[in-house]
Design an enzyme around this catalytic site. Structure first.
Site, PDB file in Angstrom:
ATOM      1  N   GLU A 384       0.734  -1.382   0.051  1.00  0.00           N
ATOM      2  CA  GLU A 384      -0.051  -0.174   0.037  1.00  0.00           C
ATOM      3  C   GLU A 384       0.884   1.191   0.154  1.00  0.00           C
ATOM      4  O   GLU A 384       0.181   2.356  -0.240  1.00  0.00           O
ATOM      5  CB  GLU A 384      -1.049   0.177   1.133  1.00  0.00           C
ATOM      6  CG  GLU A 384      -2.158  -1.308   1.238  1.00  0.00           C
ATOM      7  CD  GLU A 384      -2.877  -0.949   0.116  1.00  0.00           C
ATOM      8  OE1 GLU A 384      -3.210   0.394  -0.420  1.00  0.00           O
ATOM      9  OE2 GLU A 384      -3.751  -1.842  -0.145  1.00  0.00           O
ATOM     10  N   GLU A 415       7.077 -21.739   7.891  1.00  0.00           N
ATOM     11  CA  GLU A 415       7.626 -20.967   9.078  1.00  0.00           C
ATOM     12  C   GLU A 415       8.585 -21.725   9.521  1.00  0.00           C
ATOM     13  O   GLU A 415       9.462 -20.896  10.692  1.00  0.00           O
ATOM     14  CB  GLU A 415       6.688 -20.398   9.714  1.00  0.00           C
ATOM     15  CG  GLU A 415       6.157 -21.415  10.911  1.00  0.00           C
ATOM     16  CD  GLU A 415       5.381 -20.929  11.902  1.00  0.00           C
ATOM     17  OE1 GLU A 415       5.611 -20.993  13.099  1.00  0.00           O
ATOM     18  OE2 GLU A 415       4.209 -20.172  11.589  1.00  0.00           O
TER      19      GLU A 415
END
Length: 620
Positions: A384, A415
């Site tokens: 953004e 992960e």
């Protein structure tokens, strides 16, 4: 071989798997990005090698695409640059696959992963079939299955405007909206990206989709034909046939279908799934076929303090019995802890703003690193920044364990590999001038710890953003990384037996020697931000309060930094990128407000400035 450390590496189109063996036990293991000698650039292969254990006595490295003596020499050169003192053997993933499946016995190894191949042995004689790559071969592998599925749904649409359900599943898996987007995606997708659609095809076949079933049957038929041909050339009437690769491992009925079809052509064939991973086969070859990995008893696991993110919330103990209205009230009430957690971290967030602004002002970049929800939030905030503040797309970068596919779905085990986090820092070219923010609700995600450790090694500034007060206070330490920075848990396997993996909580079984990228204490970071939001309404679901608090914290850091750097005027986005109708209208309103002119004049200014707000404001 007593006391020697032996590193086995097997690389293909899906991953690079490795195992470190010593004194008959696997003491470390993991998975890294793909390494195909023909498709992966040498510098990328070298980066992968450099995050693997370095202090080893022997190395066996076997990669897809290593087909000739010239290939073998090139692979040996890459490996010797990383392990100059080790004894190294190199070859094709066919070699390590055969070693994993059969050791030195006669038989046939059938591999169906991203690609496919069939390799057989009788005495010293070797016969091969398939394995010609995704353009000319790989029949029966994941790429074969996926590309046929894509062609099938488009053909069905062209002929009958049909096959909507199967097509919808493909589009959903890729996050696309229509066939035009699918075609554009396929034109740039690599072999591995296309192959990743195979689970969708298998799921459709399980639900009796006829097109998917035919594709699976074609893959089985091709592999059976290759196996039969190899068996006949080697004159093996009752061959031992071992199956390996992701399709056989993850799609059990594929192996069953193969065994059933093969029995019609070779009734006495003995078909079974290989129970040894190919990286162990690579280690066996490195040990000159003398490696014996003995089975050991599973050690008693040492209990750890439970992270606050995993605790049960007494306020939601009766969640399954609440009405819809009561659930809403519970959520709204619990959200107060998000505000409290942020308020208590105000000083640390302010410091993070100053660190970020200073980094950018001095030519550095911002990196968010996370796994799962934390990684997605980092990618979202970074994405953004360019349209909001007119910044370059590389100024803020989001890195998620598992890569782009993990944005749409959970990538199992992504992960858990610290070395993958280390490699991500190398791949993104992190420098001393940069700032890396590791996002981990538990404060313990190995991918994030590995990335932060490598960033510190490089000299970049580091911030740990967590929702676990125990980590922030140093009561529950971030996991110590082993030699080279990996917290991977050891395991032992019997020769020809299945791996016995230990729980990530078995801290007592991990290597405790700290390597150059080790991250063992919160004191190692330049800043720790603890968003103490308390236990989740659904225990362990950190997409809830922890996710909300993390999203707000990242908004505060990035927006605050850009404001400090003059990227807003008042509270207005003067570097807004007007890329659609709504944003162009907003830009017109901003220019009209700031230049104190009417909307027509504002639009004229913007058109003359090619819709650059700053330039438009300087025009008369």
């Amino acid at each position: 071989m007593t006391g020697e450390k032996i590193l086995g590496i097997e690389g293909g189109g899906t991953k690079t798997a490795w195992a470190l063996v010593s004194d008959g036990a696997i003491i470390e293991f993991g998975k890294l990005p793909p390494s195909n000698l023909r498709l992966t650039p040498p510098d990328q292969i070298a980066k992968i090698f450099r995050v693997l254990p370095r202090e080893v006595d022997r190395v066996g490295v076997f990669l897809a695409g290593c087909a000739t003596e010239e290939d073998r020499a090139a692979l040996l050169k890459l490996a010797r640059a990383v392990w100059p003192k080790a004894r190294i053997v190199a070859g094709s993933d066919r070699d390590s696959g055969m070693a994993a499946c059969l050791r030195d016995r006669d038989g046939i190894a059938v591999n169906a992963g991203t690609g496919s191949s069939v390799t057989g042995r009788s005495g010293r004689r070797i016969e091969k079939a398939g394995g010609w790559g995704h353009i000319l071969g790989d029949a029966g592998g994941a790429y074969f299955v996926s590309i046929r599925a894509l062609r099938s749904i488009l053909r069905e649409y062209d002929l009958r405007r049909g096959e909507r359900e199967f097509a919808a599943k493909i589009l959903h898996a890729l996050g696309l909206n229509n066939f035009d987007e699918l075609v554009r995606w396929a034109q740039t997708a690599d072999k591995m990206e296309i192959a990743s659609l195979a689970p969708v095809v298998f799921e459709a076949a399980r639900k009796s989709d006829e097109a998917a079933r035919q594709i699976i049957a074609a893959g089985v038929s091709a592999l059976v034909d290759f196996t039969t041909a190899v068996s006949m050339r080697l004159q093996l009437e009752a061959p031992e046939v071992r199956l390996m690769g992701g399709l056989f491992e993850n799609q059990k009925f594929y192996g069953v279908a193969f065994a059933t079809a093969l029995s019609e052509k070779i009734p006495d064939a003995k078909v079974a799934l290989s129970d040894t991973p190919p990286e162990v086969g690579a280690a066996w070859l490195a040990a000159e076929e003398e490696l014996l990995i003995a089975k050991t008893e599973k050690q008693t696991e040492i209990a750890e303090l439970v992270a606050s993110t995993e605790e049960a919330n007494p306020k939601s103990a009766s969640l399954d019995r609440l009405t819809a209205r009561e659930i809403v009230e519970l959520f709204v009430t619990e959200e107060k802890s998000v505000e409290e957690g942020l308020r208590e971290s105000a000083d640390e967030l302010a410091r993070a703003i100053e660190m970020s602004a200073s980094t950018i002002a001095n030519g550095g970049r911002m990196f968010y690193v996370g796994a799962g929800t934390s990684g997605r939030l980092g990618v979202l905030d970074a994405a953004e920044i360019p349209p909001t503040f007119g910044a370059s797309s590389d100024l803020f970068q989001g890195i998620i364990a598992g890569g782009a596919p993990a944005l749409r779905r959970s990538i199992e085990g992504a992960e858990d590999d610290a070395r993958a986090g280390m490699l991500a820092m190398d791949e993104r070219g992190v420098k001393r001038a940069d700032l890396v923010i590791g996002i981990s609700a538990s404060g313990r995600a190995p991918f994030v710890m590995g990335a932060l450790g490598r960033a510190r090694e490089i000299g970049a500034q580091t911030i740990l953003l967590t929702c676990n007060p125990l980590v922030a206070a140093g009561v529950l330490a971030a996991p110590k990384l082993g030699e080279g920075g990996s917290p991977a848990t050891p395991r032992s396997v019997a020769e020809g037996g299945s791996p016995v993996s230990k729980s990530p909580s078995a801290a007592g079984t991990r290597s405790t020697s700290s390597g150059p990228a080790a991250a063992a204490s919160t004191q190692d970071y330049d800043l720790v931000i603890n968003l103490a939001v308390g236990p989740e309404i659904v225990a362990g679901s950190t997409r809830l309060k922890a996710g909300t608090a993390t999203k707000v914290a990242l908004n505060i850091i990035s927006t605050g930094a850009m404001a400090r750097l003059g990227r807003v005027r008042g509270n207005l986005m003067i570097d807004l990128q007007p890329t659609n109708k709504k944003l162009r209208e907003r830009a017109v309103g901003l220019v009209a407000q700031l230049a104190k002119c009417n909307r027509e004049s504002a639009r004229s200014r913007l058109e003359r400035a090619d819709w650059n707000l700053r330039t438009a404001l300087s025009l008369e």
